[in-house]
Design an enzyme around this catalytic site. Structure first.
Site, PDB file in Angstrom:
ATOM      1  N   GLU A 136       0.817  -1.202   0.000  1.00  0.00           N
ATOM      2  CA  GLU A 136       0.000   0.000   0.000  1.00  0.00           C
ATOM      3  C   GLU A 136       0.860   1.264   0.000  1.00  0.00           C
ATOM      4  O   GLU A 136       1.985   1.256   0.503  1.00  0.00           O
ATOM      5  CB  GLU A 136      -0.889   0.025   1.222  1.00  0.00           C
ATOM      6  CG  GLU A 136      -0.095   0.113   2.498  1.00  0.00           C
ATOM      7  CD  GLU A 136      -0.973  -0.078   3.718  1.00  0.00           C
ATOM      8  OE1 GLU A 136      -0.778   0.668   4.680  1.00  0.00           O
ATOM      9  OE2 GLU A 136      -1.834  -0.946   3.683  1.00  0.00           O
ATOM     10  N   CYS A 188       3.281   8.193   1.934  1.00  0.00           N
ATOM     11  CA  CYS A 188       3.785   7.135   2.816  1.00  0.00           C
ATOM     12  C   CYS A 188       4.068   5.900   1.952  1.00  0.00           C
ATOM     13  O   CYS A 188       3.162   5.339   1.345  1.00  0.00           O
ATOM     14  CB  CYS A 188       2.719   6.863   3.873  1.00  0.00           C
ATOM     15  SG  CYS A 188       3.154   5.574   5.016  1.00  0.00           S
ATOM     16  N   CYS A 222       6.337  -7.756   6.911  1.00  0.00           N
ATOM     17  CA  CYS A 222       7.501  -7.379   7.732  1.00  0.00           C
ATOM     18  C   CYS A 222       7.912  -8.592   8.554  1.00  0.00           C
ATOM     19  O   CYS A 222       7.052  -9.325   9.036  1.00  0.00           O
ATOM     20  CB  CYS A 222       7.120  -6.210   8.646  1.00  0.00           C
ATOM     21  SG  CYS A 222       8.512  -5.557   9.594  1.00  0.00           S
ATOM     22  N   CYS A 245       6.164  -6.156  15.903  1.00  0.00           N
ATOM     23  CA  CYS A 245       5.737  -5.182  16.900  1.00  0.00           C
ATOM     24  C   CYS A 245       4.263  -5.486  17.198  1.00  0.00           C
ATOM     25  O   CYS A 245       3.466  -5.669  16.265  1.00  0.00           O
ATOM     26  CB  CYS A 245       5.922  -3.768  16.361  1.00  0.00           C
ATOM     27  SG  CYS A 245       7.635  -3.485  15.860  1.00  0.00           S
ATOM     28  N   CYS A 255       1.260  -3.486  15.682  1.00  0.00           N
ATOM     29  CA  CYS A 255       1.298  -3.168  14.239  1.00  0.00           C
ATOM     30  C   CYS A 255       0.699  -4.297  13.418  1.00  0.00           C
ATOM     31  O   CYS A 255       1.098  -5.452  13.562  1.00  0.00           O
ATOM     32  CB  CYS A 255       2.745  -2.934  13.817  1.00  0.00           C
ATOM     33  SG  CYS A 255       2.942  -2.741  12.032  1.00  0.00           S
ATOM     34  N   CYS A 278      -0.948   3.526   8.102  1.00  0.00           N
ATOM     35  CA  CYS A 278      -0.040   2.556   7.514  1.00  0.00           C
ATOM     36  C   CYS A 278      -0.392   1.161   8.014  1.00  0.00           C
ATOM     37  O   CYS A 278      -0.662   0.961   9.182  1.00  0.00           O
ATOM     38  CB  CYS A 278       1.396   2.915   7.903  1.00  0.00           C
ATOM     39  SG  CYS A 278       1.874   4.522   7.257  1.00  0.00           S
TER      40      CYS A 278
END
Ligand code: SAH
Ligand code: SF4
Length: 380
Positions: free
Chosen positions: A102, A115, A122, A126, A129, A349
């Site tokens: 995105e 952004c 990933c 975290c 997230c 995000c």
């Protein structure tokens, strides 16, 4: 598929100068003309934003035909595009192998921030997230990183338009940029090139969860602004919410920040601090934060937590965020609260992809979310 057709698959959009030059060697161009041709193509692709090789009128007709045998100016496919009431715009882009990322455009009074994603998913986890719950598919190439800006410029019709709508770039989409160092470096060097997209490095911010050994390299080889996702003021809590902290604890991270090449009052580090209710938002933590970063030219971005399905956190109360911000401010650091933007299209995000997945609602995905959630609850 014929050889010609196969070669044609290479788009020039997003390539570095070196990649364009290497590619041009296949063509019948005298060596002494190569650099000039690269620069001409560079201007057409990154300055003019053209869509067809036929428009490259500074190249001879023959050369254009020859170029078309191997190249095109294709962009990634747009799988989804949404516009918020507040003007925030987001795109879900699909690359040739079907991977999706995105990109989000956030217009503000005098500036517009894009952004950009650096990875598909990933590898880090975290806990607050959503991207961290997606399995990493792969690193993006520098071409794929740069093409996110091209898509945004196409869509905002901002080629050859002044004033520009995209004034700032933040590497804060999906992924950990410093785990994809070379591509992020080449991508940022491409976007900041004066003869092309020409976005100043001072307007490009690389955000990292704290990959300490790569921070100096980023300063030396990239030279953009730096943002650190700090989110906690002690190692116990940071180990839990930003688990890479177990490898690179707060003291080492802050030492790397103090030594960031080019750091000065006019080139400050941004510390990002996500406001999680009852987790990291006490007034004592605000005071600790000021002590911790003392001496580092910095500002603190307070980010209201953006909730996602299956997450076990809540955003701090607004009053508490303001109290926290006041303490940091009195400690001598600017502490803007990032206003939630594009909420009606969940543009934070990491959110766009989750929404699309929700719509696609595969049973497997739902089960995965439930598993992640039960693991997290088990850990608490
Ligand atoms: N991996 C990099 C860059 C991408 S994340 C990093 O961690 O810095 C960009 C920023 O968004 C980070 O500060 C991250 O901690 C924050 N973030 C992630 N999920 C969030 C959420 N649900 N609500 C608010 N901020 C979030
Ligand atoms: Fe990865 Fe950044 Fe999300 Fe952490 S906050 S999981 S590093 S994208």
């Amino acid at each position: 598929m014929t050889e010609d057709k196969e070669n044609k698959e290479v788009s020039l959009v997003g390539l570095t100068k070196k990649e364009i030059k290497d590619s041009l060697r296949k063509l019948d161009i005298p060596d002494q003309q190569l650099n000039m041709r690269v620069n001409q193509i560079w201007g057409w692709v990154y300055n003019k934003g053209i869509n067809s090789i036929d428009e490259m009128t500074t190249l001879s007709l023959d050369l254009r035909e020859e170029l078309k045998r191997y190249h095109n100016l294709e962009r990634p496919q747009i799988s989804d595009e949404q516009i918020s009431k507040d003007g925030t715009k987001k795109w879900l882009l699909k690359f040739n192998d079907g991977s999706e990322v995105e990109t989000v455009f956030i217009p503000d009074d005098e500036r517009g921030t894009l952004c950009v994603s650096s990875q598909v998913g990933c590898t880090l986890n975290c806990t607050f997230c959503h991207t961290g719950t997606q399995r990493l598919v792969r690193n993006l190439t520098s071409q794929e990183i740069v093409s996110q800006i091209i898509i945004a410029k196409d869509s905002l019709s901002e080629w050859r338009q002044e004033p520009r709508q995209i004034t700032n770039i933040v590497m804060m989409g999906m992924g950990e940029p410093l785990y994809n160092f070379e591509s992020v470096r080449d991508g940022i060097l491409t976007m900041s090139d004066d003869a092309g997209l020409s976005i100043s490095k001072r307007k490009i911010t690389l955000s990292t969860s704290g990959i300490v050994p790569k921070i100096k390299m980023a300063g030396d080889e990239i030279g953009s602004m730096l943002a650190i996702s700090l989110h906690a003021t002690n190692n116990d809590l940071r180990n839990e919410i930003v688990p890479i902290n177990k490898k690179y604890p707060i003291e080492e991270l802050l030492e790397a920040c103090r030594n960031y090449p080019g750091l000065s009052n006019s080139k400050r580090i941004t510390f990002e601090y996500v406001m999680l209710k009852g987790v990291n938002d006490s007034e004592a933590e605000a005071r600790d934060l000021v002590k911790l970063i003392s001496g580092i030219p910095a500002k603190i971005n307070l980010i209201p937590f953006n909730s996602w399905p299956g997450s076990s956190y809540e955003c701090s109360d607004w009053e508490q965020i303001e109290k926290f911000g006041d303490i940091v401010n009195r400690g001598g650091y600017a502490s803007p609260i990032r206003t939630p933007r594009g909420e009606d299209i969940s543009a934070a995000c990491g959110q766009l992809k989750s929404d699309t997945k929700k719509v696609r609602a595969s049973e497997k995905y739902k089960k995965e979310l439930a598993k992640i959630e039960s693991k997290r609850i088990g850990r608490l």
